[in-house]
Write an enzyme that holds these catalytic residues in place. Sequence first.
Site, PDB file in Angstrom:
ATOM      1  N   GLU A  95       0.648  -0.964  -0.280  1.00  0.00           N
ATOM      2  CA  GLU A  95      -0.120  -0.158  -0.667  1.00  0.00           C
ATOM      3  C   GLU A  95       1.133   0.924  -0.021  1.00  0.00           C
ATOM      4  O   GLU A  95       0.399   2.164  -0.959  1.00  0.00           O
ATOM      5  CB  GLU A  95      -0.907  -0.062   1.464  1.00  0.00           C
ATOM      6  CG  GLU A  95      -1.843   1.308   1.253  1.00  0.00           C
ATOM      7  CD  GLU A  95      -2.932   1.304  -0.333  1.00  0.00           C
ATOM      8  OE1 GLU A  95      -3.879   0.326  -0.088  1.00  0.00           O
ATOM      9  OE2 GLU A  95      -2.711   2.259  -1.052  1.00  0.00           O
ATOM     10  N   ILE A 128      -2.522   7.333   1.052  1.00  0.00           N
ATOM     11  CA  ILE A 128      -3.984   7.484   0.682  1.00  0.00           C
ATOM     12  C   ILE A 128      -3.902   6.284   0.163  1.00  0.00           C
ATOM     13  O   ILE A 128      -2.959   5.241  -0.715  1.00  0.00           O
ATOM     14  CB  ILE A 128      -3.675   8.162  -0.879  1.00  0.00           C
ATOM     15  CG1 ILE A 128      -3.304   9.672  -0.535  1.00  0.00           C
ATOM     16  CG2 ILE A 128      -5.543   7.878  -1.781  1.00  0.00           C
ATOM     17  CD1 ILE A 128      -3.670  10.371  -2.604  1.00  0.00           C
ATOM     18  N   GLY A 154      14.024  20.232   2.203  1.00  0.00           N
ATOM     19  CA  GLY A 154      13.756  19.272   2.149  1.00  0.00           C
ATOM     20  C   GLY A 154      12.562  18.058   1.930  1.00  0.00           C
ATOM     21  O   GLY A 154      12.472  17.113   1.700  1.00  0.00           O
ATOM     22  N   GLU A 174      15.333  16.008  -3.064  1.00  0.00           N
ATOM     23  CA  GLU A 174      16.314  15.347  -3.254  1.00  0.00           C
ATOM     24  C   GLU A 174      17.281  16.298  -3.594  1.00  0.00           C
ATOM     25  O   GLU A 174      17.547  17.720  -4.742  1.00  0.00           O
ATOM     26  CB  GLU A 174      17.010  14.129  -3.591  1.00  0.00           C
ATOM     27  CG  GLU A 174      14.843  13.268  -2.996  1.00  0.00           C
ATOM     28  CD  GLU A 174      15.600  12.680  -2.278  1.00  0.00           C
ATOM     29  OE1 GLU A 174      16.619  12.317  -1.674  1.00  0.00           O
ATOM     30  OE2 GLU A 174      14.358  11.822  -1.021  1.00  0.00           O
ATOM     31  N   LYS A 209       4.593   3.986 -10.226  1.00  0.00           N
ATOM     32  CA  LYS A 209       3.421   4.258  -9.267  1.00  0.00           C
ATOM     33  C   LYS A 209       2.018   3.861 -10.456  1.00  0.00           C
ATOM     34  O   LYS A 209       0.983   3.425  -9.727  1.00  0.00           O
ATOM     35  CB  LYS A 209       3.028   5.746  -8.493  1.00  0.00           C
ATOM     36  CG  LYS A 209       4.359   6.161  -6.820  1.00  0.00           C
ATOM     37  CD  LYS A 209       3.883   6.386  -7.061  1.00  0.00           C
ATOM     38  CE  LYS A 209       5.455   7.602  -5.679  1.00  0.00           C
ATOM     39  NZ  LYS A 209       5.030   8.271  -5.355  1.00  0.00           N
TER      40      LYS A 209
HETATM   41  N1  HSE Z   1       9.389  11.397  -3.969  1.00  0.00           N
HETATM   42  C1  HSE Z   1       7.653  10.677  -3.537  1.00  0.00           C
HETATM   43  C2  HSE Z   1       7.004  12.327  -3.495  1.00  0.00           C
HETATM   44  C3  HSE Z   1       7.398  10.253  -2.360  1.00  0.00           C
HETATM   45  O1  HSE Z   1       8.117  13.336  -4.184  1.00  0.00           O
HETATM   46  O2  HSE Z   1       6.105  12.712  -3.774  1.00  0.00           O
HETATM   47  C4  HSE Z   1       7.837   9.329  -2.593  1.00  0.00           C
HETATM   48  O3  HSE Z   1       7.705   7.850  -3.382  1.00  0.00           O
END
Ligand code: HSE
Length: 435
Positions: free
Chosen positions: A128, A135, A186, A189, A204
């Site tokens: 999940e 979500i 933050g 990355e 995803k």
């Molecule tokens: N780095 C992803 C985002 C979160 O910015 O939504 C983790 O999948």
Amino acid sequence: MQAVNIGILGLGTVGGGTAQVLQDNAAEISKRLGREVRVTAVCTSNANRAKELCPQAAVVSEPTDLVTREDVDIVVELYGGTGVAKEVVLQAIGNGKHIVTANKKLLAEYGNEIFELAEQKNVMVYFEAAVAGGIPIIKTLREGLAANRIHSIAGIINGTSNFILSEMREKGAAFADVLAQAQKLGYAEADPTFDIEGHDAGHKITIMSALAFGTPVNFGACYLEGISKLDSRDIKYAEELGYRIKLLGITRCTEKGIELRVHPTLLPESRLLANVNGVMNAVRVKADMVGETMYYGAGAGSLPTASAVVADIIDICRNIGAGQDNRVPHLSFQSSQVKPQKFLTIDEITSSYYLRVQAADEAGVLGKIATLLAEQGVSIEALIQKGVLDCTHAEIVILTHSTVEKNIKNAIAAIEQQAFVSEKVTMIRMESLHG
Ligand code: HSE
């Protein structure tokens, strides 16, 4: 009932959140589950953090030492990536451990192999937290919408990109400036490629596509286009025309095949998805019986993601005695019914388009552009001239009706060959998301 024993691989942001949720909500969880969930082992190089977060757990520094332990029933993999994580997940499954993972890359790229081994070994792999953080979209697709044929899914599923696009729109700022700010806060990355070039969203939407349409996961079929080349001018022009630009993951079942793509997309500003701002995520699912449904929430962060991880742990605990045939299948459909299907290339998809053409401001230019579009069967929905740039050149913004992408690309190639066109044409896909 006997307690269930958990081993956690990785005590970073999500691992720490998972330990916290299990501890802070232990009473609530055991009231729901009817048994205790205990963290018996953690794998981390930070023994002090382990002692603080999971004082009762054994601490190991090698993943292999965790996945072979007798006192671990469920391995929670929170390493990410496809190197050690893949090896260790396959090893854990081989040892008969159930898996909970937040690792979208691992499942989008190697999910078929992992699920196949899990079925052979009669264990569950739950994920999940891999899609849209807190979500519960996996449970929604696999269970809540199980009575439906799903038509399409469209989601804002990368918070970093959504934050950047929201800031670019609100402040009229350039991509590079907002990215630097996001890194300072933050949200992004140090190497933001994975988020801003659409890979994370691609993983995803690939997973959701498989769950929706009964295919094996097929990340190779996913078209990826990120936001790094977006010009804030286009965000402004889109807004003037009543649209917002969002990075969407889209998958759609059409008569010609399955569309699977990630790219910046113009959306009418009245749509719910167009109003999802900042780091938030949202997923819209269109299905035949229920119609349109929307799911909104935090797509990342320690506790929201841990909420999904712990929900999976609870589900596995409930299903341990159920046997393969009575469990919710990994990919929604019974594995015998998960069949390869045709995925469309990006040139075969159907969409409407936003075009921005920089051209000499002289008689006949608009007519010629309209003719070149018409020759490819592309119909214009709206066309405006956005001012004169330097007394000699103008920007022309065109919205088209829906067409096959190959046609619009042919038309753009023809437009770019005209002497009156002074730079490459900007093209952004549009979705109406009609109910
Ligand atoms: N780095 C992803 C985002 C979160 O910015 O939504 C983790 O999948």
